[in-house]
Design a protein around this motif. Structure first.
Motif, PDB file in Angstrom:
ATOM      1  N   PHE B  26       0.838  -1.197   0.000  1.00 53.20           N
ATOM      2  CA  PHE B  26       0.000   0.000   0.000  1.00 53.20           C
ATOM      3  C   PHE B  26       0.869   1.241   0.000  1.00 53.20           C
ATOM      4  O   PHE B  26       0.650   2.185  -0.760  1.00 53.20           O
ATOM      5  CB  PHE B  26      -0.940   0.023   1.208  1.00 53.20           C
ATOM      6  CG  PHE B  26      -1.519   1.379   1.452  1.00 53.20           C
ATOM      7  CD1 PHE B  26      -2.497   1.876   0.597  1.00 53.20           C
ATOM      8  CD2 PHE B  26      -1.079   2.182   2.496  1.00 53.20           C
ATOM      9  CE1 PHE B  26      -3.023   3.137   0.786  1.00 53.20           C
ATOM     10  CE2 PHE B  26      -1.599   3.450   2.683  1.00 53.20           C
ATOM     11  CZ  PHE B  26      -2.575   3.930   1.829  1.00 53.20           C
ATOM     12  N   SER B  30       0.915   4.792  -2.155  1.00 53.00           N
ATOM     13  CA  SER B  30       0.164   5.862  -1.508  1.00 53.00           C
ATOM     14  C   SER B  30       0.700   7.228  -1.890  1.00 53.00           C
ATOM     15  O   SER B  30       1.891   7.403  -2.148  1.00 53.00           O
ATOM     16  CB  SER B  30       0.235   5.686   0.007  1.00 53.00           C
ATOM     17  OG  SER B  30      -0.182   6.855   0.653  1.00 53.00           O
ATOM     18  N   SER B 153      -4.597   0.284   3.579  1.00 52.28           N
ATOM     19  CA  SER B 153      -4.798  -0.787   2.612  1.00 52.28           C
ATOM     20  C   SER B 153      -6.286  -1.013   2.395  1.00 52.28           C
ATOM     21  O   SER B 153      -7.083  -0.795   3.291  1.00 52.28           O
ATOM     22  CB  SER B 153      -4.187  -2.080   3.130  1.00 52.28           C
ATOM     23  OG  SER B 153      -2.903  -1.826   3.618  1.00 52.28           O
ATOM     24  N   GLY B 183      -6.472   5.590   2.793  1.00 52.04           N
ATOM     25  CA  GLY B 183      -6.441   5.032   1.440  1.00 52.04           C
ATOM     26  C   GLY B 183      -7.283   5.837   0.473  1.00 52.04           C
ATOM     27  O   GLY B 183      -7.846   6.882   0.808  1.00 52.04           O
TER      28      GLY B 183
END
Lengths: 596, 296
Positions: B26, B30, B153, B183
């Motif tokens: 993730f 990001s 995530s 996220g």
């Protein structure tokens, strides 16, 4: 045919399917009578027209037999089948005349114009009272009746319930029995002599009779014949005194000598039988083990001290002892049962005794009926609750056991789809390798280790932005309708506007109620009423508009939300009015003003 | 808001269980760099400890292959790192975190190709709840526990049952689950977790101001929350997803045996294997769909 009397051959039926009793129907202006051909028939009767509420008849030309159906005010139908339609026609007209004649006096004609009739003074007083007590109603009344939008009668016609409801509310409330126990009213003991005084009022007598049916029975048996009222009560008080003094031996001795006294001291047979009856009624599925934890049984009377001293059970004289618990239970049972005797009947012992026995008889018959139902119910319950295992069929019904396959099957397939979509939307490139990913993560950690935390952690302008975003959300949700039930939108307005709003709502409701009840417009009277109402509604509509424009801009949005349903309701009414007018014009064609 | 019965716990002392998302897959995608995220979170943890001397912070790393406790303020030694550049809290935590990531990497067996990069939220939630249960049993005076999920995530559907179970046990022990989701899309798991347990769900719009979000929304203890207007969720998406294609549906078919949801008619339930009867009419109108019953 003479107008005074009509006689026709008919068949009298109690229902349409009934084959009917042949006979003759006699009609006069005052009453109708049926005389069966067979003089022994039971269906002979006379009936006055003023008891007839309604009459119906079969139409000529239909396939049905010519029949006349008269309904009495008790809802009973009298059906007469005629030989031909001519006979029916004659009778129908006659009945119509007779009914209208008899109807004139006892009941007012149910036309809308009769609203002008004068209400009774009693009703007027009631109306005045209602207006005085209910300021909202008063406001409405003032607004509409004084302004001539509604007449007084119209206003009250929709509130008949209020008027009648008030009357019924004045019904008498019966006072229940006191829950204080009799034993608390102790005998007065004179210090000098050995005289003991008991004070008996009719109320106390009632309680004694209710709680001790045996005393009641004894009183009824002996008092007028064997001894006087006073003697009876002296004896009773003596027994009570003996009981109070806890002198079980003395009580036993005296009881042996005097059979009437013994009656008061011995356990009550009537009570005992009643108790047995009640025990039979106890739900057999009651779980007695449930309160085994509260085990007080080793303590006589649960160790409660009565009259200042503990009771000690003496097994020998047990029949002459009454425990506190028995008294307490009996007393509460009587109090809960309530009284069937009015206070007026509490004059002297004799009347109390008689009134009590009457009420009991009524009670008993009701009880017996109940018992029948209850025992049936009990049986049903027992059969439902009792499960005799070895008599039951096997419980293994043929069913397929639930079989959840490996949940991963489902989740994995799902995952693949979700993965595809999320990758497509977020990066769209090939996923980074594990090593690269972990490597970059470790890099960022060591970066912090070397560089320390950001300084400043957050830029003031960013913090400001975040704060305003967070607080903006709060202020917008705070007044959100329905979010917080305790917080009314109305409370956000100034008092004046709030009151006006509520008042407008009430007025609109009142107007609309009258308005819609006037449709369909069949008479000139209703036409005028609808027009009046319409004018009043458009006035309120413009007032609402004014109000909306008068408030400050920050409240206007909320106010609009509140006013919108009002305006919609008014609009719907106006539209209906216009559409109705259009339809009427179209129908009447050249005559522009319909029915006026 | 559900709060723990106050007579058992002193009302302004908090035990904050922070679940830190350390999913490398993730963080590489990001928009917020992990270092920045970490530095803002560390500052926030410090402020919680500063709010009350008795406050306790426990950090659990939510990794890709494993989860572990990486910091516990109650057992932390107070010595500074050797160069004295960072306070003890940070250096201890960072040290543990690094070790954790190395361990986590070693556990990785294969490349996560074709797999969604979700972290083990269910695992860390369970660890947090276990820790709270231990605290509950440890003494008469306990801090008020709450869980804060710092998650980025996407939801891992394979953990659905486990996550839901954790949510419900948190609800039962009256532990609110707060969530801050960094996220791209909203997380249905965390939305539901916060909704069910009476916590707060926040999805920050300005990620560079994360610290401000954390301090404003999540710093106050449970008692003070009664007096604070916290952001309310605009809505929780309770619509069900069908089990066959994972599309969100308004109306669908439900297996009457195991309650699996499908977006179209199947001959057989893929979850429990029940065989469905033939649809009454094959030109099913929308209103007909709910009345499906399988024949077992």
């Amino acid at each position: 045919m003479a107008s005074g009397q009509v006689t026709k051959r008919v068949k009298y039926k109690t229902s349409v399917k009934d084959p009917g009793t042949p006979g003759r129907l006699l009609l006069t202006m005052e009453k109708l009578a049926f005389r069966p051909n067979n003089p022994n028939s039971a269906s002979k009767f006379d009936m006055e027209f003023r008891y007839i509420k309604n009459h119906k008849y079969t139409k000529e030309g239909s396939n049905k037999a010519p029949m006349l159906n008269l309904t009495s005010n008790q809802g009973v139908s009298y059906i007469f089948e005629f030989e031909n339609y001519n006979d029916l026609q004659v009778c129908k007209e006659f009945v119509g005349k007779a009914l209208s004649k008899s109807g004139e006096t006892p009941k007012p004609a149910d036309t809308s114009q009769s609203l002008s009739e004068q209400p009774s003074t009693e009703e007027l007083l009631l109306r005045m009272n209602l207006l005085r007590e209910n300021s909202e109603l008063q406001k409405l009344h003032k607004r509409f009746v004084s302004d001539g939008v509604l007449t007084d009668a119209e206003f009250w016609a929709t509130r008949k319930k209020l008027l009648s409801g008030d009357l019924s509310r004045k019904s008498k409330q019966r006072v229940g029995l006191k829950s204080v126990m009799l034993s608390d009213s102790k005998p007065l003991i004179d210090g000098r002599t050995n005289k003991v005084t008991f004070n008996l009022t009719p109320e106390i007598v009632r309680e004694i009779f209710a709680e001790k049916p045996a005393v009641h029975q004894a009183y009824l048996n002996v008092v007028p014949n064997k001894m006087t009222d006073k003697d009876f009560w002296t004896k009773y008080c003596r027994a009570e005194y003996l009981h109070h003094s806890k002198n079980a031996h003395a009580a036993a001795a005296e009881a042996a000598e005097d059979e009437e006294l013994a009656l008061f001291l011995k356990p009550d047979d009537i009570l005992a039988s009643e108790t047995r009856r009640k025990i039979r009624c106890v739900d057999p599925t009651l779980d007695m083990e449930a309160d085994q934890g509260d085990d007080y049984t080793h303590l006589p009377d649960h160790g409660i001290v009565r009259d200042g001293s503990k009771e000690i059970t003496d097994s020998q004289n047990e029949p002459y002892m009454r425990t506190l618990l028995q008294d307490l239970n009996r007393h509460s049972a009587v109090v809960l049962e309530g009284t069937a005797i009015d206070d007026e009947q509490l004059k002297d012992t004799q009347t109390v005794a008689e009134a009590l026995i009457q009420s009991k008889q009524g009670h008993k018959t009701a009880n017996e009926e109940d018992d029948g139902n209850a025992s049936q119910e009990k049986l049903n319950r027992i059969s439902k609750m009792m499960e005799i295992e070895d008599l039951q069929g096997s419980n293994d019904l043929p069913l397929a056991p639930l079989c959840i396959k490996d949940p991963r099957d489902y989740f994995d397939s799902q995952q693949a789809c979700a993965f595809k979509t999320s990758r497509d939307t977020t990066i769209g490139t090939e996923a980074v390798s594990t090593r690269e990913a972990y490597g970059s993560l470790r890099d960022s950690i060591s970066q912090i280790k070397v560089m320390g935390l950001n300084d400043p952690i957050i830029k003031p302008e960013v913090a400001m932005k975040v704060l305003s975003v967070l607080t903006h959300n709060i202020s917008s949700t705070k007044y959100h309708l329905g979010k917080n039930p305790r917080e009314s939108v109305l409370d956000g307005f100034p008092n004046k506007i709030k009151e006006d709003l509520l008042h407008h709502w009430m007025s609109i409701e009142e107007l609309l109620r009258h308005y819609w009840s006037s449709y369909p417009v069949t008479t000139a009277y209703l036409y005028a009423k609808v027009n009046r109402l319409k004018d009043a509604m458009s006035k309120i509509d413009s007032q609402l508009q004014e109000m909306k424009e008068s408030v400050q801009s920050d409240l206007r949005n909320q106010l609009t939300l509140l006013i919108r349903p009002m305006q919609q309701a008014l609009e719907a009414a106006m539209q209906h009015h216009d559409a109705d007018l259009q339809k009427r014009l179209a129908k009447s064609g050249e005559r522009p003003n319909g029915y006026v | 808001m559900a709060s723990v019965p106050s007579k058992l716990y002193s009302d302004d002392v908090s035990l904050v269980m922070v679940l830190l998302d350390t999913n490398p897959f993730f963080w590489t995608t990001s928009s917020l760099p992990f270092s920045q995220f970490l530095s803002q979170v560390l500052a926030f943890l410090n402020s919680i400890l500063l709010l009350n001397q008795l406050n306790q912070v426990v950090v659990i790393a939510t990794g890709y292959n494993s989860c572990d406790y990486i910091y516990d303020s109650s057992s932390a030694t107070n010595q500074s790192s050797e160069d004295g550049r960072l306070p003890a809290l940070y250096s201890n935590l960072l040290q543990k975190l690094e070790e954790f990531i190395i361990r986590d990497e070693k556990l990785a067996k294969e490349e996560p190709r074709g797999k969604i990069a979700s972290s083990l939220l269910s695992g860390s939630l369970s660890m947090a709840l276990c820790y709270i249960q231990r605290v509950f049993r440890s003494g008469p005076l306990n801090p008020q526990p709450r869980i804060l999920c710092l998650q980025g995530s996407p939801d891992g559907p394979e953990q659905y049952v486990a996550v839901m179970n954790a949510i419900f046990s948190a609800q039962r022990s009256m532990v609110p689950i707060d969530s801050c989701y960094v996220g791209a899309h909203n997380s249905a798991f965390l939305q539901q977790a916060s909704y069910i347990t009476g916590g707060v769900y926040v999805k920050p719009q300005h990620l560079d101001g994360l610290f401000q979000y954390l301090v404003t929304v999540f710093a106050a203890d449970l008692h003070s929350r009664n007096f604070i207007q916290l952001p309310r969720p605009a809505g929780v998406d309770f619509r069900a997803s069908c089990f066959c294609h994972k599309t969100t549906i308004d109306m669908g078919y439900i297996c009457s045996v195991c309650l699996s949801i499908f977006c179209k008619h199947h001959k057989k339930c893929s979850t429990c294997g029940s065989v469905f009867g033939q649809a009454q009419s094959d030109n099913t109108s929308a209103s007909d769909r709910k009345r499906k019953a399988p024949e077992t």
